[in-house]
Design a protein around this motif. Structure first.
Motif, PDB file in Angstrom:
ATOM      1  N   SER A  98      36.651  40.066  53.790  1.00 57.85           N
ATOM      2  CA  SER A  98      35.962  41.178  53.133  1.00 57.85           C
ATOM      3  C   SER A  98      36.807  41.733  51.984  1.00 57.85           C
ATOM      4  CB  SER A  98      35.677  42.297  54.141  1.00 57.85           C
ATOM      5  OG  SER A  98      34.754  41.853  55.106  1.00 57.85           O
ATOM      6  N   GLN A  99      38.142  41.765  52.151  1.00 63.88           N
ATOM      7  CA  GLN A  99      39.020  42.224  51.070  1.00 63.88           C
ATOM      8  C   GLN A  99      38.962  41.280  49.873  1.00 63.88           C
ATOM      9  OE1 GLN A  99      42.918  42.661  52.759  1.00 63.88           O
ATOM     10  NE2 GLN A  99      42.394  44.585  53.825  1.00 63.88           N
ATOM     11  N   VAL A 100      38.906  39.987  50.152  1.00 60.42           N
ATOM     12  CA  VAL A 100      38.801  39.005  49.069  1.00 60.42           C
ATOM     13  C   VAL A 100      37.491  39.209  48.307  1.00 60.42           C
ATOM     14  CG1 VAL A 100      38.540  36.531  48.571  1.00 60.42           C
ATOM     15  CG2 VAL A 100      40.312  37.300  50.146  1.00 60.42           C
ATOM     16  N   ILE A 101      36.405  39.436  49.032  1.00 61.04           N
ATOM     17  CA  ILE A 101      35.108  39.668  48.385  1.00 61.04           C
ATOM     18  C   ILE A 101      35.169  40.947  47.556  1.00 61.04           C
ATOM     19  CG2 ILE A 101      32.681  40.224  48.824  1.00 61.04           C
ATOM     20  CD1 ILE A 101      32.834  38.348  51.266  1.00 61.04           C
ATOM     21  N   THR A 102      35.822  41.992  48.090  1.00 58.41           N
ATOM     22  CA  THR A 102      35.938  43.260  47.361  1.00 58.41           C
ATOM     23  C   THR A 102      36.738  43.066  46.065  1.00 58.41           C
ATOM     24  OG1 THR A 102      35.825  44.499  49.424  1.00 58.41           O
ATOM     25  CG2 THR A 102      36.765  45.643  47.533  1.00 58.41           C
ATOM     26  N   GLU A 103      37.849  42.347  46.123  1.00 57.96           N
ATOM     27  CA  GLU A 103      38.655  42.084  44.919  1.00 57.96           C
ATOM     28  C   GLU A 103      37.865  41.265  43.909  1.00 57.96           C
ATOM     29  OE1 GLU A 103      41.600  43.385  44.085  1.00 57.96           O
ATOM     30  OE2 GLU A 103      41.434  44.542  45.942  1.00 57.96           O
ATOM     31  N   PHE A 104      37.094  40.300  44.396  1.00 55.54           N
ATOM     32  CA  PHE A 104      36.262  39.494  43.510  1.00 55.54           C
ATOM     33  C   PHE A 104      35.237  40.375  42.801  1.00 55.54           C
ATOM     34  CE2 PHE A 104      32.309  37.062  42.919  1.00 55.54           C
ATOM     35  CZ  PHE A 104      32.753  36.129  41.993  1.00 55.54           C
ATOM     36  N   CYS A 105      34.602  41.278  43.555  1.00 56.13           N
ATOM     37  CA  CYS A 105      33.597  42.165  42.968  1.00 56.13           C
ATOM     38  C   CYS A 105      34.221  43.096  41.930  1.00 56.13           C
ATOM     39  CB  CYS A 105      32.906  42.988  44.049  1.00 56.13           C
ATOM     40  SG  CYS A 105      31.788  42.008  45.067  1.00 56.13           S
ATOM     41  N   LYS A 106      35.453  43.552  42.187  1.00 59.04           N
ATOM     42  CA  LYS A 106      36.146  44.401  41.214  1.00 59.04           C
ATOM     43  C   LYS A 106      36.430  43.627  39.930  1.00 59.04           C
ATOM     44  CE  LYS A 106      38.483  47.616  44.315  1.00 59.04           C
ATOM     45  NZ  LYS A 106      39.794  48.040  44.851  1.00 59.04           N
ATOM     46  N   ILE A 108      34.831  41.095  38.632  1.00 62.99           N
ATOM     47  CA  ILE A 108      33.654  40.765  37.821  1.00 62.99           C
ATOM     48  C   ILE A 108      32.823  41.997  37.479  1.00 62.99           C
ATOM     49  CG2 ILE A 108      33.516  38.416  38.743  1.00 62.99           C
ATOM     50  CD1 ILE A 108      31.061  39.374  40.372  1.00 62.99           C
ATOM     51  N   GLY A 109      33.196  43.158  38.043  1.00 66.39           N
ATOM     52  CA  GLY A 109      32.495  44.394  37.717  1.00 66.39           C
ATOM     53  C   GLY A 109      31.215  44.604  38.512  1.00 66.39           C
ATOM     54  N   ALA A 110      31.117  44.058  39.715  1.00 64.05           N
ATOM     55  CA  ALA A 110      29.925  44.242  40.557  1.00 64.05           C
ATOM     56  C   ALA A 110      29.996  45.602  41.243  1.00 64.05           C
ATOM     57  CB  ALA A 110      29.835  43.131  41.589  1.00 64.05           C
ATOM     58  N   ASP A 111      28.841  46.228  41.441  1.00 60.76           N
ATOM     59  CA  ASP A 111      28.820  47.534  42.109  1.00 60.76           C
ATOM     60  C   ASP A 111      28.863  47.371  43.634  1.00 60.76           C
ATOM     61  OD1 ASP A 111      26.301  46.497  42.470  1.00 60.76           O
ATOM     62  OD2 ASP A 111      25.231  48.351  41.997  1.00 60.76           O
ATOM     63  N   ALA A 112      28.889  48.500  44.349  1.00 59.03           N
ATOM     64  CA  ALA A 112      29.036  48.494  45.809  1.00 59.03           C
ATOM     65  C   ALA A 112      27.845  47.817  46.499  1.00 59.03           C
ATOM     66  CB  ALA A 112      29.196  49.921  46.315  1.00 59.03           C
ATOM     67  N   GLN A 114      25.988  45.302  45.366  1.00 57.34           N
ATOM     68  CA  GLN A 114      26.140  43.846  45.245  1.00 57.34           C
ATOM     69  C   GLN A 114      27.257  43.346  46.161  1.00 57.34           C
ATOM     70  OE1 GLN A 114      26.737  43.767  40.988  1.00 57.34           O
ATOM     71  NE2 GLN A 114      24.664  42.944  40.639  1.00 57.34           N
ATOM     72  N   ARG A 115      28.337  44.131  46.270  1.00 55.40           N
ATOM     73  CA  ARG A 115      29.439  43.773  47.161  1.00 55.40           C
ATOM     74  C   ARG A 115      28.960  43.689  48.603  1.00 55.40           C
ATOM     75  NH1 ARG A 115      31.806  47.550  49.708  1.00 55.40           N
ATOM     76  NH2 ARG A 115      33.470  46.992  51.123  1.00 55.40           N
ATOM     77  N   GLN A 116      28.185  44.687  49.016  1.00 49.38           N
ATOM     78  CA  GLN A 116      27.663  44.692  50.386  1.00 49.38           C
ATOM     79  C   GLN A 116      26.746  43.488  50.615  1.00 49.38           C
ATOM     80  OE1 GLN A 116      28.830  46.897  52.539  1.00 49.38           O
ATOM     81  NE2 GLN A 116      27.741  45.919  54.205  1.00 49.38           N
ATOM     82  N   GLY A 117      25.957  43.122  49.616  1.00 48.65           N
ATOM     83  CA  GLY A 117      25.092  41.948  49.715  1.00 48.65           C
ATOM     84  C   GLY A 117      25.895  40.665  49.878  1.00 48.65           C
ATOM     85  N   LEU A 118      27.034  40.572  49.163  1.00 43.77           N
ATOM     86  CA  LEU A 118      27.879  39.386  49.288  1.00 43.77           C
ATOM     87  C   LEU A 118      28.525  39.306  50.681  1.00 43.77           C
ATOM     88  CD1 LEU A 118      29.610  39.235  45.785  1.00 43.77           C
ATOM     89  CD2 LEU A 118      27.924  37.652  46.722  1.00 43.77           C
TER      90      LEU A 118
END
Length: 133
Positions: A98-106, A108-112, A114-118
């Motif tokens: 989940s931390q890796v996904i959060t860093e990835f979203c940061k 690329i500029g994805a919002d919360a 989209q992060r939750q969807g990933l």
């Protein structure tokens, strides 16, 4: 034909646990017999049956348990390590992912949202592949 009589020197237990005095002929004849039956035979009882359907208690269980490419490896590892330790390791792995996904979203500029969807997508893929078996 004479009926054999029993001595009337007390209360003898006879047919169906009732007491009688005298011979067999007088103990089960006529009105006494009907009274005996009415006292010993209970009327049928009605049983209420609910019309509600009985639901099974929902269990939090993976629907794909035992299925997937990595499921056998996960099951063997859980049996070797032990269930408690295995769940601790699994929790740490999920948190790191989940931390890796959060860093990835940061990055690329994805919002919360989209992060939750990933994260949900990662969970579904993990179930399908057998990581959550």
């Amino acid at each position: 034909m004479a009926a054999a009589s029993l001595p009337a020197t007390g209360c003898n237990q006879g047919l169906l646990g009732t007491s009688f005095y005298g011979g067999w002929g007088s103990s089960i004849s006529g009105e006494d017999y009907q009274n005996l039956l009415s006292k010993t035979v209970a009327p049928p009882q009605q049983v209420r049956v609910s019309r509600k359907a009985i639901r099974a208690v929902p269990m939090m269980k993976n629907v794909n348990e035992g299925k997937g490419l990595f499921a056998p490896v996960v099951v063997v590892t859980r049996n070797i390590v032990g269930k408690k330790r295995f769940n601790q390791l699994r929790g740490k792995a999920i948190a790191l992912h989940s931390q890796v996904i959060t860093e990835f979203c940061k990055s690329i500029g994805a919002d919360a949202k989209q992060r939750q969807g990933l994260i949900r997508l990662a969970k579904k893929n993990g179930e399908r592949l057998g990581f959550l078996a």
